[in-house]
Structures are given as structure tokens and as C-alpha cells.
Design an enzyme around this catalytic site. Structure first.
Site, PDB file in Angstrom:
ATOM      1  CE  LYS A 174      -3.360   5.149  14.614  1.00 23.34           C
ATOM      2  NZ  LYS A 174      -2.587   6.056  15.531  1.00 23.34           N
ATOM      3  N   GLY A 227       5.613   6.793   8.511  1.00 26.18           N
ATOM      4  CA  GLY A 227       6.105   6.695   9.888  1.00 26.18           C
ATOM      5  C   GLY A 227       7.487   6.068   9.906  1.00 26.18           C
ATOM      6  CB  SER A 228       9.405   4.626  12.650  1.00 23.84           C
ATOM      7  OG  SER A 228       8.628   3.522  13.085  1.00 23.84           O
ATOM      8  N   GLY A 232       6.781   0.559   9.933  1.00 22.50           N
ATOM      9  CA  GLY A 232       6.508   0.216   8.524  1.00 22.50           C
ATOM     10  C   GLY A 232       6.676  -1.270   8.263  1.00 22.50           C
ATOM     11  CD  GLU A 249       7.791   8.428   2.071  1.00 17.78           C
ATOM     12  OE1 GLU A 249       7.611   7.915   0.955  1.00 17.78           O
ATOM     13  OE2 GLU A 249       8.894   8.825   2.471  1.00 17.78           O
ATOM     14  CB  CYS A 283      10.731  11.630   6.474  1.00 20.50           C
ATOM     15  SG  CYS A 283       9.444  12.121   5.391  1.00 20.50           S
ATOM     16  CD  GLU A 384      14.079   9.368  10.078  1.00 23.28           C
ATOM     17  OE1 GLU A 384      13.411   8.432  10.503  1.00 23.28           O
ATOM     18  OE2 GLU A 384      13.734  10.092   9.125  1.00 23.28           O
TER      19      GLU A 384
HETATM   20  C1  UN1 Z   1       7.677  14.504   5.659  1.00 26.04           C
HETATM   21  O1  UN1 Z   1       8.614  14.964   6.274  1.00 26.04           O
HETATM   22  O2  UN1 Z   1       7.130  13.435   6.032  1.00 26.04           O
HETATM   23  O3  UN1 Z   1       9.324  18.233   1.351  1.00 26.04           O
HETATM   24  C2  UN1 Z   1       7.065  15.187   4.498  1.00 26.04           C
HETATM   25  C3  UN1 Z   1       8.984  18.525   2.492  1.00 26.04           C
HETATM   26  C4  UN1 Z   1       7.523  18.588   2.808  1.00 26.04           C
HETATM   27  C5  UN1 Z   1       6.974  17.243   3.114  1.00 26.04           C
HETATM   28  C6  UN1 Z   1       7.771  16.441   4.091  1.00 26.04           C
HETATM   29  N1  UN1 Z   1       6.808  19.196   1.721  1.00 26.04           N
HETATM   30  O4  UN1 Z   1       9.810  18.719   3.354  1.00 26.04           O
END
Ligand code: UN1
Length: 493
Positions: A174, A227-228, A232, A249, A283, A384
Site C-alpha cells: 500500500k 511514515g510518521s 506508526g 520506521e 527521515c 520533526e
Molecule cells: C528515508 O528518508 O526515509 O540515507 C530514507 C538516506 C537514504 C534513505 C533515506 N538512503 O538518506
């Protein structure tokens, strides 16, 4: 290869959107792109049923044969790299180099996981008893529900689906409703590589409707979500009653520590890249800079100047370094945080507004923004923002830098820039994060190493690398007693 934009894939059949489809648009221009299916719970149920039906056959297929298809998919991703990269920029805005990097990350993951088909190692180990063998096998977990974000719209679906598939699981993906075309084009590579019907299913739609159904479905054995934090938490709660294995994550508030002895030019380049690459929508983005007093003022000045000189524009136009944000709500969130920073008394030294350039007026752009005079307790140092904003904090020494660095709810990526090995190693050991970068910024994880974080960033699992295999398999311990006698463990010594 097909050309339709965004479709569901259920039991090997592509299904287009209905009249209530979800429209998407180019974030750099506002132009309409297409429409994706708005899947209902019943569509998710059909996809899960298909995945469940395909599971025995796929799980029984020898792993090296499963891997053959992944090798083929890797080749197709390579062939279609430009097309996929273009779609990435079109749907979520990141600049060309990074969009191609997003696809490259999927290619890398495909080759890595295809190689796993001939490994999937367990352990063999001595027994405490004679004429007895102990070993472990990896079993697939079952049907996996994969919920993926828009910021790495090809890479992250690959991080989750490819390890799941090589391990013998079947999947329902999804993807984010912002990037349905990328997910469709990615899944097309798997289908064209020959992955059997039902092994990979794709359902587009909203989190509230399609996502919620998928993560709560009783026939889904494992859920992997990026996601957030807020979503999560809902995923974990929805998955709990059926005891699903759940990988989350979530956010980050990543900091780059810069000590007095650092190479200033290098530090500026590394921070600009980490803070404003993908317009800060990673992230792993460097949303904090923790600078020692002796370099602080020079660093602030250079970062502000560097941020002001970054070229904004359509991600596929030559020379553009910073693309738009994904949607108007993302710009509004950044604006809100800029106001919060000002109200808290932080000093705005670059950006802080939508660009004035009329050529950018129809896109969701925001100027790369640097705050100085930030106190660790301020919201812009804690929460964030997920946009092109970084906050500079001043510290006296390494110990204070580590304390400030660790003083947030998140723990994804941390970085230190110094010429001193001992300080680097002390930071590497002391940072409360899942990832540490020495002498670089916070971004740039590679696919063959575990990716993820601690505290509110994650829930104890990792993806990518061998950690991805761990999440998508169950250990089975096999004892083979060929002594012919009744040997009792712990008793017959
Ligand atoms: C993400 O931002 O969800 O290390 C992943 C990094 C990328 C992956 C980021 N290879 O910034």
C-alpha cells in the site's frame, strides 16, 4: 512494459481507478498527472486473499529460483531507470540526480536480495550430546503488508518487498497516495520479471481506508511501515490484536556535530547536502547542527550564505539543487514551524519564506531555511519538520554536544565532523541513534547495512541488509538425533 499510470495489481490482474480515483499533480508546477485507485477494504481483502493463495507455491519455490526473478527485476529496473527517475521527480519533486539515486537504491537492493537467494544463512552448531546435529532454517513469515511513503517512492517499496520475496513471503503493498505511479512502475518490473500472480499485490488508496484495513487484516502475518510517528503508533495498535510482527520506521531529528577543528568548507557542503537534499524531506535529514563555540559563528554565516545560493526549481531542470515540497500541506507545515521558531526567539539567518521568483509561483517551494540561536528545548530543535529547515545550536565541548545531540525523542541518524579520531569514536559510541556518520552529514545510508533507529524512530527492528532478512523470516531450530538412543538434553551428561 505497460504505459498506464497508476493501477492496482490483485491476483495478477491490473485494475484501473474508478470514478472516485485519487488525482495526483506535479509539485513543481501544479499540473495534473493522473488518477490512482481509491481502494476500499474489500479491495484490500481481495489482495490479501490472493497473497494467501499464492503463499504455499512461492514458499515452496527454491530460494535461488525466487532469486532468479529478482535478478531479472534488477535488470529491468536498470533499463527503466530514467523512466522511473522521471516519474519520481514528477510525483514528489526531488531533483534528477536524487531521483535517479532513489531508483539506484532499488536496483542495489534487488541485486543484494537476489544474491541472498543463495545464502539465507542459518547456523549449524554442535550439540551437547553425541551423535546429534543442531541447525537453524529460515521460514517465511507469511503474507506481508507493506506500507510505504512518498519520499523514497521507488527505493522504500523495494527495501520492503525484495527481502520479503526472496525469503518466500507474498506481499501486499500500500504505497503513499502521493506517489502511486512510482509504485506501479516499480511493481511492473517485478511482474515483467515473471513473479507469479498473487505473489506481489498492489493496492493504492488512503491510509485511513486501504492502509488501516491492511495492517489490521487477520491473514496478514507481518507489517512493515515507514511514515510518521502518529501513524506508526496507530499501525502498532491495529496490528497488536492479531500479534503481527510489526516493523516501524518513523521520524528523525538528526544532528550534525561540528567541532572547532573541522574543515569548515567541507562541513558547510556536508550540512547543506544533508539538510536541503530532497528539500529536507528525508527521515535522515540534518535538521540540527550542533556547533562548538569556536567554529559556530563562521559556520552559521557560511551556512546562511550557502543556503541562500542553492538553486530552486523543477527537479529535472539543469542546475537545480532543491526541488519543491511534495504538497501544499507540506509547505504550510514548514511555514508553521518557521513562525514557531521566530516566536521562540530563534534567529532566522536564511530563507524562512516561499520564494518570490514568479517562475516558481505554481509549485510548492520553500526557501532553504537556517535558524541560529536555537536552544535545545525549543520546538524547532525537538520536533520533526520534514522540510528545508535546519537549526544551529551552540555548545562548548564534545560532552555537551553529545548531550544536546541525544536530547530528543528520536534516534535515527547522527553525524560528527572533526579531524580528531578519538572525538569521532567517542561520538560514534555515544550517539543514541541507529546510524552514525563520521565525517559526513546524516544522509546516505547504503542498502547492505541495517537501516533504522531507536527511541521514537523505531520499534526495535531494522530493514535493509541482513536485518531485512531477519524481519521477514522465522527461525526454525532443527535438532537431528541420530544416536538411536533416548538422549535427554540437560540431563544425560
Ligand atoms: C528515508 O528518508 O526515509 O540515507 C530514507 C538516506 C537514504 C534513505 C533515506 N538512503 O538518506
Amino acid at each position: 512494459m505497460t504505459t498506464a499510470y497508476a493501477r492496482n495489481l490483485i491476483a495478477g490482474t491490473w485494475e484501473g481507478p474508478g470514478a472516485d480515483g485519487i488525482p495526483t499533480s506535479d509539485p513543481a508546477t501544479g499540473e495534473a498527472i493522473g488518477v490512482a485507485p481509491r481502494s476500499k477494504a474489500a479491495d484490500v481483502d481481495r489482495a490479501v486473499r490472493a497473497a494467501k493463495a499464492a503463499l504455499p507455491g512461492w514458499a515452496a519455490t527454491p530460494a535461488p529460483r525466487r532469486a532468479d526473478l529478482l535478478f531479472r527485476a534488477a535488470g529491468l529496473l536498470e533499463q527503466r531507470k530514467d523512466h522511473l527517475g522521471h516519474l519520481v521527480t514528477r510525483e514528489m519533486g526531488k531533483v534528477k540526480e536524487e531521483a535517479l539515486g532513489d531508483v539506484q537504491e532499488a536496483i542495489d537492493m534487488a541485486y543484494l536480495m537476489a544474491g541472498e537467494g543463495r545464502r539465507l544463512y542459518g547456523v549449524t552448531t554442535p550439540s551437547e550430546l553425541p551423535n546429534k546435529l543442531c541447525m537453524t532454517l529460515r521460514e517465511p513469515v507469511g503474507v506481508c503488508g507493506l506500507v510505504t511513503p512518498w519520499n523514497f517512492p521507488v527505493a522504500i517499496p523495494s527495501w520492503k518487498s525484495l527481502p520479503a520475496l526472496v525469503c518466500g513471503n507474498t506481499v501486499v503493498i500500500k504505497p503513499s497516495e502521493e506517489t502511486p505511479g512510482c509504485a506501479t512502475a516499480y511493481v511492473e518490473c517485478l511482474v515483467d520479471a515473471g513473479v507469479p500472480a498473487g505473489v506481489v499485490n498492489l493496492v493504492h488508496g488512503t491510509g485511513e481506508e486501504a492502509g488501516a484495513r491492511l495492517v489490521a487484516h487477520e491473514d496478514v502475518a507481518a507489517v512493515s511501515f515507514t511514515g510518521s510517528v502518529e501513524t506508526g503508533r496507530k499501525v502498532q495498535v491495529a496490528a497488536a490484536p492479531s500479534f503481527k510482527r510489526t516493523h516501524l520506521e518513523m521520524g528523525g531529528k538528526n544532528g550534525v556535530v561540528v567541532l572547532d577543528d573541522a574543515d569548515l568548507d567541507f562541513a558547510v557542503r556536508a550540512i547543506l547536502w544533508s539538510a536541503f537534499g530532497t528539500s529536507g524531506q528525508r527521515c535522515t535529514a540534518a535538521s540540527r547542527v550542533i556547533a562548538q563555540a569556536g567554529i559556530h559563528d563562521r559556520l552559521v554565516e557560511r551556512l546562511a550564505e550557502g543556503a541562500r545560493h542553492l538553486k530552486l526549481g523543477h527537479g529535472w531542470s539543469p542546475g537545480v539543487q532543491v526541488g519543491p515540497l511534495v504538497r501544499p500541506w507540506a509547505v504550510e507545515k514548514v511555514e508553521k514551524y518557521v513562525q514557531i521558531g521566530l516566536d521562540e526567539g530563534a534567529r532566522l539567518v536564511a530563507g524562512g519564506r516561499r520564494p518570490k521568483d514568479p517562475a516558481l509561483a505554481r509549485g510548492h517551494f520553500f526557501e532553504p531555511t537556517v535558524f541560529a540561536g536555537v536552544d535545545p528545548s525549543m520546538r524547532i530543535a525537538q520536533e520533526e519538520i520534514f522540510g528545508p529547515v535546519t537549526a544551529v545550536l551552540r555548545v562548548q565541548d564534545l560532552d555537551e554536544a553529545i548531550r544536546v545531540h541525544n536530547g530528543t525523542a528520536y534516534g535515527l541518524s547522527g553525524a560528527i565532523i572533526t579531524r580528531d579520531l578519538a572525538s569521532s569514536m567517542k561520538a560514534a559510541r555515544s550517539f543514541q541513534t541507529g546510524i552514525v556518520y563520521v565525517h559526513n552529514g546524516t544522509i546516505g545510508a547504503e542498502v547492505h547495512l541495517p537501516f533504522g533507529g531507536i527511541k521514537h524512530t523505531g520499534n526495535g527492528h531494522r530493514e535493509a541488509g541482513i536485518a531485512g532478512i531477519d524481519f521477514f523470516t522465522d527461525w526454525k531450530t532443527v535438532y537431528v538425533d541420530y544416536s538411536g538412543a533416548l538422549q535427554r538434553a540437560q540431563i544425560d551428561r
